[in-house]
Design a protein around this motif. Structure first.
Motif, mmCIF file in Angstrom:
data_model
loop_
_atom_site.group_PDB
_atom_site.id
_atom_site.type_symbol
_atom_site.label_atom_id
_atom_site.label_comp_id
_atom_site.label_asym_id
_atom_site.label_seq_id
_atom_site.Cartn_x
_atom_site.Cartn_y
_atom_site.Cartn_z
ATOM 1 N N ALA A 72 0.795 -1.245 0.000
ATOM 2 C CA ALA A 72 0.000 0.000 0.000
ATOM 3 C C ALA A 72 0.824 1.290 0.000
ATOM 4 O O ALA A 72 0.302 2.350 0.318
ATOM 5 N N LYS A 97 -6.947 0.185 1.771
ATOM 6 C CA LYS A 97 -6.681 0.879 0.512
ATOM 7 C C LYS A 97 -7.899 1.686 0.072
ATOM 8 O O LYS A 97 -7.754 2.779 -0.472
ATOM 9 N N ASP A 126 1.353 14.609 -2.075
ATOM 10 C CA ASP A 126 0.138 15.433 -2.156
ATOM 11 C C ASP A 126 -0.594 15.455 -0.817
ATOM 12 O O ASP A 126 -1.294 16.411 -0.485
ATOM 13 N N LYS A 132 3.193 9.955 -2.266
ATOM 14 C CA LYS A 132 2.028 10.554 -1.590
ATOM 15 C C LYS A 132 2.323 11.933 -1.020
ATOM 16 O O LYS A 132 1.720 12.329 -0.021
ATOM 17 N N GLY A 143 1.908 2.452 -2.744
ATOM 18 C CA GLY A 143 1.494 3.074 -4.004
ATOM 19 C C GLY A 143 2.292 2.611 -5.219
ATOM 20 O O GLY A 143 2.284 3.280 -6.248
ATOM 21 N N LYS A 144 2.914 1.465 -5.115
ATOM 22 C CA LYS A 144 3.708 0.952 -6.237
ATOM 23 C C LYS A 144 2.866 0.809 -7.505
ATOM 24 O O LYS A 144 3.256 1.251 -8.586
ATOM 25 N N SER A 145 1.701 0.184 -7.353
ATOM 26 C CA SER A 145 0.860 -0.052 -8.536
ATOM 27 C C SER A 145 0.294 1.252 -9.073
ATOM 28 O O SER A 145 0.213 1.448 -10.290
ATOM 29 N N LYS A 146 -0.088 2.148 -8.168
ATOM 30 C CA LYS A 146 -0.630 3.437 -8.622
ATOM 31 C C LYS A 146 0.431 4.227 -9.385
ATOM 32 O O LYS A 146 0.123 4.919 -10.361
ATOM 33 N N MET A 185 -7.761 4.851 1.861
ATOM 34 C CA MET A 185 -6.736 5.722 1.276
ATOM 35 C C MET A 185 -7.221 6.319 -0.047
ATOM 36 O O MET A 185 -6.830 7.431 -0.408
ATOM 37 N N ASP A 186 -8.060 5.579 -0.731
ATOM 38 C CA ASP A 186 -8.545 6.041 -2.039
ATOM 39 C C ASP A 186 -9.299 7.368 -1.949
ATOM 40 O O ASP A 186 -9.350 8.121 -2.913
ATOM 41 N N ALA A 238 1.618 9.814 -6.939
ATOM 42 C CA ALA A 238 0.890 9.090 -7.986
ATOM 43 C C ALA A 238 -0.456 9.763 -8.237
ATOM 44 O O ALA A 238 -1.017 9.661 -9.318
ATOM 45 N N ALA A 239 -0.951 10.477 -7.231
ATOM 46 C CA ALA A 239 -2.267 11.111 -7.365
ATOM 47 C C ALA A 239 -2.203 12.319 -8.291
ATOM 48 O O ALA A 239 -2.921 12.378 -9.285
HETATM 49 N N1 LIG Z 1 -2.927 10.538 -1.487
HETATM 50 C C1 LIG Z 1 -2.316 9.601 -2.207
HETATM 51 N N2 LIG Z 1 -2.690 8.320 -2.096
HETATM 52 C C2 LIG Z 1 -2.036 7.394 -2.844
HETATM 53 C C3 LIG Z 1 -1.000 7.743 -3.735
HETATM 54 N N3 LIG Z 1 -0.563 6.607 -4.337
HETATM 55 C C4 LIG Z 1 -1.319 5.601 -3.840
HETATM 56 N N4 LIG Z 1 -2.224 6.071 -2.946
HETATM 57 C C5 LIG Z 1 -3.207 5.296 -2.181
HETATM 58 O O1 LIG Z 1 -2.565 4.180 -1.642
HETATM 59 C C6 LIG Z 1 -3.303 3.000 -1.896
HETATM 60 C C7 LIG Z 1 -2.382 1.840 -2.195
HETATM 61 O O2 LIG Z 1 -1.784 2.033 -3.449
HETATM 62 P P1 LIG Z 1 -1.306 0.789 -4.318
HETATM 63 O O3 LIG Z 1 -0.764 1.304 -5.605
HETATM 64 O O4 LIG Z 1 -2.365 -0.236 -4.385
HETATM 65 O O5 LIG Z 1 -0.115 0.255 -3.372
HETATM 66 P P2 LIG Z 1 0.841 -1.021 -3.578
HETATM 67 O O6 LIG Z 1 0.330 -2.067 -2.619
HETATM 68 O O7 LIG Z 1 2.213 -0.538 -3.160
HETATM 69 O O8 LIG Z 1 0.778 -1.435 -5.008
HETATM 70 C C8 LIG Z 1 -4.191 3.337 -3.101
HETATM 71 O O9 LIG Z 1 -5.421 2.666 -2.954
HETATM 72 C C9 LIG Z 1 -4.343 4.813 -3.048
HETATM 73 O O10 LIG Z 1 -5.545 5.136 -2.419
HETATM 74 C C10 LIG Z 1 -0.620 9.121 -3.833
HETATM 75 O O11 LIG Z 1 0.280 9.540 -4.557
HETATM 76 N N5 LIG Z 1 -1.319 10.004 -3.041
#
Ligand SMILES: Nc1nc2c(ncn2[C@@H]2O[C@H](COP(=O)(O)OP(=O)(O)O)[C@@H](O)[C@H]2O)c(=O)[nH]1
Ligand SMILES: [Mg+2]
Lengths: 219, 162
Positions: free
Chosen positions: A29, B115, A134, A132, A31-34, B118-119, A159-160
């Motif tokens: 979580a 998540k 932002d 993150k 934000g790797k995928s985002k 966080m969204d 990523a946002a």
């Molecule tokens: N505010 C904010 N939230 C983020 C950002 N990137 C990811 N997130 C949140 O973090 C959560 C997890 O991101 P995800 O890409 O699934 O994480 P992963 O498990 O590392 O792949 C997402 O559901 C988003 O809500 C960012 O740049 N800003």
């Protein structure tokens, strides 16, 4: 997961000049995928490799007139074991290591990820990414010493809103390419030797228990 | 029947979920004891919670109880079966500092729930491709000036040799 199935992923293709493999590391979580999705926008074809708990994104770009095929590897849940399968690191040319500026523990875990990365890939470029921003832009006034201590490039990203995301991945591709041009992939050979050694010593120890120690000494 | 859950808790012996609910038709408040069966210290709490939520006889009572709460109650039950005291279990549940919460340790379901939370911020801050001021390769420099303050996260000794 057994390493016997690795050929499915066709690892040998990375030997061609214009193809590189870039991996993402970091806690759940962060934000790797985002980040991947923000960089690739619509133009990607994710491939879910469920047996390896990873997602493969294929990306094509042109750098100095040359076509470059990039395979981005993203974990799909395996990060929660705080450790990745060796095939994840195998023949990677660069690593994007991510933490979440809102969660200290993800920063504190970077040394663990970095240690594991260096066990498999002692030399490849590694980019440290604070994601993150932002959510709290004030963090960009602070310095995070982990990257500096390790001599690694460091980026504040979101990523946002997109801040510096494309820059990170473009830099990663550049670094992966120059790593590939300048390295002999010595480590891969060593790893192959180690794999062979492991197989042999297993066979021997299975039928001759008492002599195992002597054999290992002489090896 | 229209059931509105008022409170939901857990009882250790025998392992059960206790539900205080109001029957809107009769305006009566009642207690329902739902035994938790086939559950051990090795059970998967999110799956057990789901099973209960969709149970033929209990689901109608549990409609207004969130899956998250049912999962938490099962976690407390499981901790009890492992020999933890209620205080220890609650302390473990209560992530005292969300910044220290280790999301690597969550079940798929709980991770997805976090998540989803966080969204909300993610979507609020998100720049979309069709926003007029969208820039694909947005670059922002954060100059490294000498007065840059060291992040307090670096101050603790848990650096493990790095
Ligand atoms: N505010 C904010 N939230 C983020 C950002 N990137 C990811 N997130 C949140 O973090 C959560 C997890 O991101 P995800 O890409 O699934 O994480 P992963 O498990 O590392 O792949 C997402 O559901 C988003 O809500 C960012 O740049 N800003
Ligand atoms: Mg992911």
């Amino acid at each position: 997961m057994d390493s016997g199935g690795i050929s499915d992923l066709d690892l040998d293709k990375y030997d061609a000049d214009e193809q590189v493999k870039i991996i993402c590391l970091g806690d759940s979580a962060v934000g790797k995928s985002k980040l991947m999705e923000r960089f690739l926008m619509d133009g990607y074809r994710p491939q879910q490799l469920s047996t390896y708990a990873l997602t493969l994104y294929k990306y094509t770009t042109t750098i100095n007139g040359q076509t470059v095929l990039v395979d981005f590897w993203d974990t799909a849940g395996q990060e929660r074991f705080r450790s990745m399968h060796p095939s994840y690191y195998h023949k990677a040319h660069a690593c994007v290591m991510v933490f979440d500026v809102q969660r200290k523990i993800t920063y504190k875990n970077l040394p663990n990820w970095y240690k594991e990365l260096r066990e498999y890939r002692p030399e490849i470029p590694c980019l440290v990414v604070a994601n993150k921003i932002d959510a709290d832009i004030k963090v960009t006034q602070k310095s995070f010493n982990f990257a500096k201590k390790q001599g690694l490039p460091f980026y504040f990203v979101s990523a946002a809103d997109g801040t510096n995301v494309v820059k990170v991945f473009k830099d990663a591709i550049q670094m992966a390419l120059s790593y590939k041009k300048n390295s002999s992939d010595f480590m891969d050979e060593v790893m192959r030797e180690l794999e062979n050694f492991e197989l042999e010593s297993k066979e021997e120890s299975s039928d001759k228990e008492e002599t195992q120690e002597g054999k290992l000494d002489s090896a | 029947m229209s059931i509105v859950a008022k409170r939901c808790g857990v009882r250790f012996i025998p392992p059960s979920i206790i539900l205080i609910y109001e029957n809107k038709n009769t305006s009566k408040t009642r207690k329902r004891v739902i035994p938790v069966r086939n559950f051990s210290q090795y059970s998967d709490c999110s799956r057990a919670a789901e099973r209960l939520k969709h149970h033929v006889r209990h689901s109608v009572y549990l409609e207004s109880v969130s899956l998250a709460q049912l999962e938490r109650l099962h976690l407390i039950l499981r901790d009890h079966l492992k020999g933890l005291s209620l205080e220890e279990s609650l302390a473990a549940r209560r992530a005292s500092d969300p910044s220290d919460e280790d999301l690597n340790k969550l079940s798929d379901e709980e991770l997805n729930r976090r998540k989803a939370q966080m969204d909300q911020l993610f979507e609020r801050n998100r720049k979309h491709k069709d926003d007029p001021d969208f820039v694909y390769d947005l670059e922002v420099e954060f100059p490294e000036n000498s007065v840059r303050e060291t992040c307090s996260w670096d101050e603790e000794p848990s650096d493990e040799g790095f």
